[in-house]
Design an enzyme around this catalytic site. Structure first.
Site, PDB file in Angstrom:
ATOM      1  N   ASP A 166      30.354 -23.781  20.180  1.00 41.82           N
ATOM      2  CA  ASP A 166      28.900 -23.636  20.261  1.00 41.82           C
ATOM      3  C   ASP A 166      28.369 -22.771  19.119  1.00 41.82           C
ATOM      4  OD1 ASP A 166      28.363 -24.728  23.284  1.00 41.82           O
ATOM      5  OD2 ASP A 166      30.270 -23.661  23.139  1.00 41.82           O
ATOM      6  N   ASP A 199      29.841 -28.706  20.310  1.00 41.42           N
ATOM      7  CA  ASP A 199      28.509 -28.262  19.916  1.00 41.42           C
ATOM      8  C   ASP A 199      28.614 -27.626  18.539  1.00 41.42           C
ATOM      9  OD1 ASP A 199      27.322 -29.313  22.120  1.00 41.42           O
ATOM     10  OD2 ASP A 199      26.653 -27.436  22.984  1.00 41.42           O
ATOM     11  N   TYR A 202      23.729 -27.662  15.916  1.00 45.08           N
ATOM     12  CA  TYR A 202      22.535 -27.569  16.772  1.00 45.08           C
ATOM     13  C   TYR A 202      21.292 -27.988  15.992  1.00 45.08           C
ATOM     14  CZ  TYR A 202      24.994 -25.103  20.467  1.00 45.08           C
ATOM     15  OH  TYR A 202      25.839 -24.779  21.511  1.00 45.08           O
ATOM     16  N   ASN A 237      27.880 -31.929  23.811  1.00 43.44           N
ATOM     17  CA  ASN A 237      26.697 -32.706  24.189  1.00 43.44           C
ATOM     18  C   ASN A 237      25.601 -32.643  23.116  1.00 43.44           C
ATOM     19  OD1 ASN A 237      26.765 -29.941  25.439  1.00 43.44           O
ATOM     20  ND2 ASN A 237      24.617 -30.379  25.846  1.00 43.44           N
ATOM     21  N   HIS A 331      34.886 -29.877  25.679  1.00 40.17           N
ATOM     22  CA  HIS A 331      33.668 -29.101  25.489  1.00 40.17           C
ATOM     23  C   HIS A 331      33.153 -28.516  26.800  1.00 40.17           C
ATOM     24  CE1 HIS A 331      29.869 -27.636  24.030  1.00 40.17           C
ATOM     25  NE2 HIS A 331      29.213 -28.393  24.896  1.00 40.17           N
ATOM     26  N   HIS A 340      25.959 -23.045  32.927  1.00 36.67           N
ATOM     27  CA  HIS A 340      26.273 -24.425  33.306  1.00 36.67           C
ATOM     28  C   HIS A 340      27.152 -24.512  34.547  1.00 36.67           C
ATOM     29  CE1 HIS A 340      24.291 -26.247  29.938  1.00 36.67           C
ATOM     30  NE2 HIS A 340      25.002 -25.560  29.058  1.00 36.67           N
ATOM     31  N   HIS A 366      30.682 -24.877  25.804  1.00 37.73           N
ATOM     32  CA  HIS A 366      29.522 -25.292  26.606  1.00 37.73           C
ATOM     33  C   HIS A 366      28.734 -24.107  27.147  1.00 37.73           C
ATOM     34  CE1 HIS A 366      26.993 -28.277  28.283  1.00 37.73           C
ATOM     35  NE2 HIS A 366      27.375 -28.155  29.533  1.00 37.73           N
ATOM     36  N   ASP A 367      29.349 -23.240  27.949  1.00 38.01           N
ATOM     37  CA  ASP A 367      28.683 -22.001  28.332  1.00 38.01           C
ATOM     38  C   ASP A 367      28.854 -21.001  27.206  1.00 38.01           C
ATOM     39  OD1 ASP A 367      27.296 -22.328  30.680  1.00 38.01           O
ATOM     40  OD2 ASP A 367      29.013 -21.962  31.970  1.00 38.01           O
ATOM     41  N   HIS A 368      27.735 -20.373  26.808  1.00 37.64           N
ATOM     42  CA  HIS A 368      27.725 -19.507  25.623  1.00 37.64           C
ATOM     43  C   HIS A 368      28.198 -18.108  25.989  1.00 37.64           C
ATOM     44  CE1 HIS A 368      24.584 -22.276  23.488  1.00 37.64           C
ATOM     45  NE2 HIS A 368      25.611 -22.930  23.994  1.00 37.64           N
TER      46      HIS A 368
END
Length: 454
Positions: A166, A199, A202, A237, A331, A340, A366-368
């Site tokens: 991410d 990710d 962005y 995503n 991811h 999430h 996915h989760d930051h």
């Protein structure tokens, strides 16, 4: 039913990649088809419209289902007409393969309501196209052996790597600071490669192979000598919201030889097999409720067939693996206490495959945040490394899972492996060690675990 079915998005051409148009002229109607490149999915549904006053050209495009904003009307409905029969209005997502585009060179056939002769001719044409659609259904993607990338371990049999997720924000949100610390840790550990949990760019992936963001968010950010090693990446995503097929294009490996991005594949490093898994297609809401986002499902749709084949390929590859360590990379989260949370589709579909094949660790983004969660019903351990740039401060949603560590800031993870032990360390944006955890396999079957929290 009188009148003509409206065509949403008339005159919009979304794709510019025209690879050999096939044209058919039937009774004055010109039908043009754009064959998909090998990277595109087979045609699994057919959506076209005929009007008595115009002729339309059919183009293969990104999934219509995911971006109604492409259409001039801006709504999520499309009426599909098969003259002389009519199909009532349906949501665009039910017709995910084609966009209708006016062919300005075609003659105007009539005005007002189509005549019986015109309807008959249109019916014949429609039947012919329907046959093509049925034939295309038989070309659904089949299961195939996952691609393997060989990456030898060091001479002493050990392996060192960094994990980041991410991240791609052109250096903002402390991406550059995290990159700087990765360079320092990478030099200290003499890393062999870097893993990205997705990710990568962005907010909406890359726009194509000429997108400058590739260099602005990757090449120009991760400049340390220690990071000039292979980067193995999966899509997230946000990557799917852009031109996902472009991000998989080998041209980026020619621009920057470090960049190795594929959907699902295996990296064999002798003592360990890394199974990189394309998790975005699993999440159903991206298909059914994309909101204002567009997802590039080329090479993926239809979803069910793609997932079935992927799970079969993974199961076969994992069963064949003779590596001492088996690590899955994806991811999306399986277990998480951040924003999430759990991804139910992965828990239902992918997790049983991981458990059946004794996968040691599942690593995701996915989760930051940075986190480690232990499974309560298997030896499987879950690690989140999604702090490559923007973090979600203050988001914490406790679950029944066995939480070992959680940090809601920016950072990254290192992993060192040898025949007997795996050592995980989380670092913050300043390079400080936040948490370390080790698992050993001295008897190959039952790992022993010790934890050190700084």
């Amino acid at each position: 039913m009188a009148g003509h079915a409206p065509i949403i998005g008339q005159g919009k051409t979304v794709t510019s990649r025209r690879i050999g148009i096939i044209s058919l002229r039937l009774h004055g109607y010109l039908f043009s088809f754009l064959p998909a490149p090998l990277s595109c999915p087979p045609i699994h549904r057919l959506c076209f419209a005929l009007q008595g006053i115009k002729v339309y050209t059919v183009y293969m495009v990104h999934s219509i289902s995911s971006n109604p904003s492409w259409f001039a009307s801006g709504n999520a409905f499309c009426t599909c007409a098969l003259l002389p029969h009519y199909i009532s209005a349906s949501r665009v997502r039910h017709f995910p393969t084609f966009l209708l585009h006016h062919n300005p060179t075609a003659p105007v056939l009539s005005s007002g309501h189509p005549s019986m002769a015109t309807r008959s001719r249109a019916s014949m044409a429609a039947a012919f196209i329907a046959l093509l659609a049925v034939a295309a259904l038989r070309c659904a993607p089949a299961a195939a052996e996952l691609e393997r990338v060989e990456h030898p371990a060091k001479n002493d049999g050990s392996l060192s790597l960094l994990v980041i997720g991410d991240w791609g924000r052109k250096g903002t949100y402390n991406q550059s600071r995290v990159a700087e610390q990765m360079g320092k840790v990478g030099e200290k550990l003499d890393i062999d490669f870097v893993v990205s949990t997705g990710d990568n760019f962005y907010d909406n992936g890359l726009t194509g192979v000429n997108d400058q963001q590739f260099e602005e968010s990757f090449t120009n950010i991760y400049t340390a000598e220690s990071l000039k090693k292979p980067w193995y990446l999966v899509l997230g995503n946000h990557d799917y919201r852009g031109d996902a097929v472009a991000q998989l294009n080998p041209v980026f490996n020619k621009i920057d030889s470090r960049f190795i991005c594929k959907r699902s594949f295996i990296v064999n490093a002798e003592i360990v097999d890394f199974f990189f898994i394309d998790t975005t297609p699993f999440q159903l809401k991206y298909w059914t409720h994309p909101k204002d986002d567009h997802y590039d499902w080329r090479g993926v749709a239809p979803r069910g067939k793609y997932i079935d084949n992927l799970l079969k390929d993974l199961d076969e590859a994992m069963k064949k693996s003779t590596a001492k360590w088996k690590i899955a990379i994806g991811h999306h989260t399986m277990r998480s206490v951040s924003d999430h949370g759990e991804t139910k589709e992965l828990l239902q579909l992918l997790l049983p495959v991981l458990k059946d094949n004794s996968i040691d660790f599942y690593i995701n983004g996915h989760d930051h945040c940075l986190e480690h969660i232990s499974s309560r019903d298997s030896p499987l351990q879950y690690f989140t490394s999604g702090g490559g740039s923007k973090a979600w401060r203050g988001v914490f949603q406790p679950t029944d899972d066995k939480l070992q560590f959680f940090y809601d800031g920016q950072g990254f993870m290192s992993l060192q492996l040898n025949q007997d032990q795996a050592d995980f360390i989380f670092y913050d944006v300043f390079g400080n060690i936040l948490y370390s955890w080790s698992s050993s396999k001295t008897n190959y079957l039952q790992p022993s675990i010790h934890v050190t929290e700084e």
